[in-house]
Design an enzyme around this catalytic site. Sequence first.
Site, mmCIF file in Angstrom:
data_model
loop_
_atom_site.group_PDB
_atom_site.id
_atom_site.type_symbol
_atom_site.label_atom_id
_atom_site.label_comp_id
_atom_site.label_asym_id
_atom_site.label_seq_id
_atom_site.Cartn_x
_atom_site.Cartn_y
_atom_site.Cartn_z
ATOM 1 N N LYS A 106 0.855 -1.193 0.000
ATOM 2 C CA LYS A 106 0.000 0.000 0.000
ATOM 3 C C LYS A 106 0.879 1.227 0.000
ATOM 4 O O LYS A 106 1.995 1.191 0.519
ATOM 5 C CB LYS A 106 -0.874 0.023 1.252
ATOM 6 C CG LYS A 106 -2.045 0.969 1.155
ATOM 7 C CD LYS A 106 -3.196 0.289 0.434
ATOM 8 C CE LYS A 106 -4.424 1.142 0.356
ATOM 9 N NZ LYS A 106 -5.586 0.301 0.039
ATOM 10 N N GLY A 218 -20.517 6.925 3.463
ATOM 11 C CA GLY A 218 -19.440 7.215 2.516
ATOM 12 C C GLY A 218 -20.021 7.173 1.118
ATOM 13 O O GLY A 218 -20.625 6.164 0.728
ATOM 14 N N GLY A 220 -18.266 8.015 -1.862
ATOM 15 C CA GLY A 220 -17.230 8.098 -2.896
ATOM 16 C C GLY A 220 -17.494 7.009 -3.925
ATOM 17 O O GLY A 220 -18.630 6.551 -4.086
ATOM 18 N N ASN A 221 -16.442 6.560 -4.590
ATOM 19 C CA ASN A 221 -16.612 5.573 -5.655
ATOM 20 C C ASN A 221 -17.296 4.299 -5.158
ATOM 21 O O ASN A 221 -18.333 3.879 -5.680
ATOM 22 C CB ASN A 221 -15.244 5.265 -6.267
ATOM 23 C CG ASN A 221 -15.353 4.253 -7.387
ATOM 24 O OD1 ASN A 221 -16.159 4.411 -8.287
ATOM 25 N ND2 ASN A 221 -14.581 3.191 -7.319
#
Length: 416
Positions: A106, A218, A220-221
């Site tokens: 990551k 959330g 987002g995408n």
Amino acid sequence: MSEILDPFKISQKQLSDACKLANYDSEIYTALSEPERFVEIKLTMKMDDGSLKTFKGFRSQYNSARGPMKGGIRWHPEESASLVKALSAWMTWKTACVDIPLGGAKGGIICNPKEMSNREIETLARSYIRQLADIIGPTIDVPAPDVYTNPQIMAWMMDEYEKIVRHHAPSVITGKPLPLGGSAGRSIATAKGGVFTVREAAKDIGLDLNGATAVVQGYGNAGSWAAKLLKDDYNCKIIAVSDSRGGIYDRDGIDPHVAAEFKEKTRTVVGLKGTKEISNEELLELECDILVPAALENVITRKNANNINTKIIAELANGPTTPDADQTLFEKGVLIIPDFLCNAGGVTVSYFEMVQGYYRYFWTEKEVFEALDRVMTRAYRSTIEQSQKFDTHNRMGAYMISLERVLTAMRLRGWI
Ligand code: GLU
């Protein structure tokens, strides 16, 4: 005792609990408890206003026993070394859980791209790759998007890498735009994969998804696509959604497409006509059939676990639930689809993107999603099997599979 909230300590606590449950020696825990390599880099650049700014970036390469390491790059003001390490550990368990031939890594940069121009974002993206070019590559470590990074940033990063190595190397990065070798379905993949696991979980508890209520934290995408797919593919009723600025609620159901268009225009879902404003904290405690945390880590903790009022938690975010909360929810009988299983659709389609990149032949979206469904359903079923075998919650069940696979690869290589 106060609750552990440091992400890397949480990932180590999960690993230690899993090693104990599987009866592995403490040497095994030690061998797995830190990244193979962790680098911290400094990125200095000129901003549009002429000022000079220095950003801190990271790459954590956790484990490479099962294949090239894989994991996204997060750009966020709250990014930290601890978080990148934890996320790289979870990537290792994620690729192992869904059994794709990759390790875990990551990366991240402490920055706020929402306040940067496109030129500044491009400069930062290219400079990150220049710093890391020696230790990434299609057969070494393959980055991808994560929170606040996107296909355009991946395109700049791929281009910078190719300029350095002086040949095409599309599989150095995934989540690319389609014209540059991206995969059909990649941008929806995290949500699509998660929704396949929700379908399986609903079967297990006898929940009819038609009309089932869902709450998505959330937008987002991953979150916005999850809401759209739950509604379009299974006719779930989306009763609340939220983003970093707050949440909105409507018992009669919110149209997730309208909410996404509204957010596109105003940058938040808050204020959508006909909805009642609620806080993110209130939203998590709403009575519903399916709760989807799809934002950041540590949102379900010791503080609110007892008030969670849902049947299924589908963790599209990484690390949304703390170990204390896991135990409480297990005792309450809530079915958790743990993060590194539930959100593995993204990296699975990233793997398909690498495969397509290698032989320069591309699949249709239908082919991608059929293959994704097989991978996710198989991983979900194996997780449930392990949870039942070890009489534990699904996060530990998933750890049982992943640890065994990573350790087998390490043993066969002679590392342990
Ligand atoms: N950032 C995503 C994750 O956390 C995707 C990683 C990838 O595709 O490599 O799973």
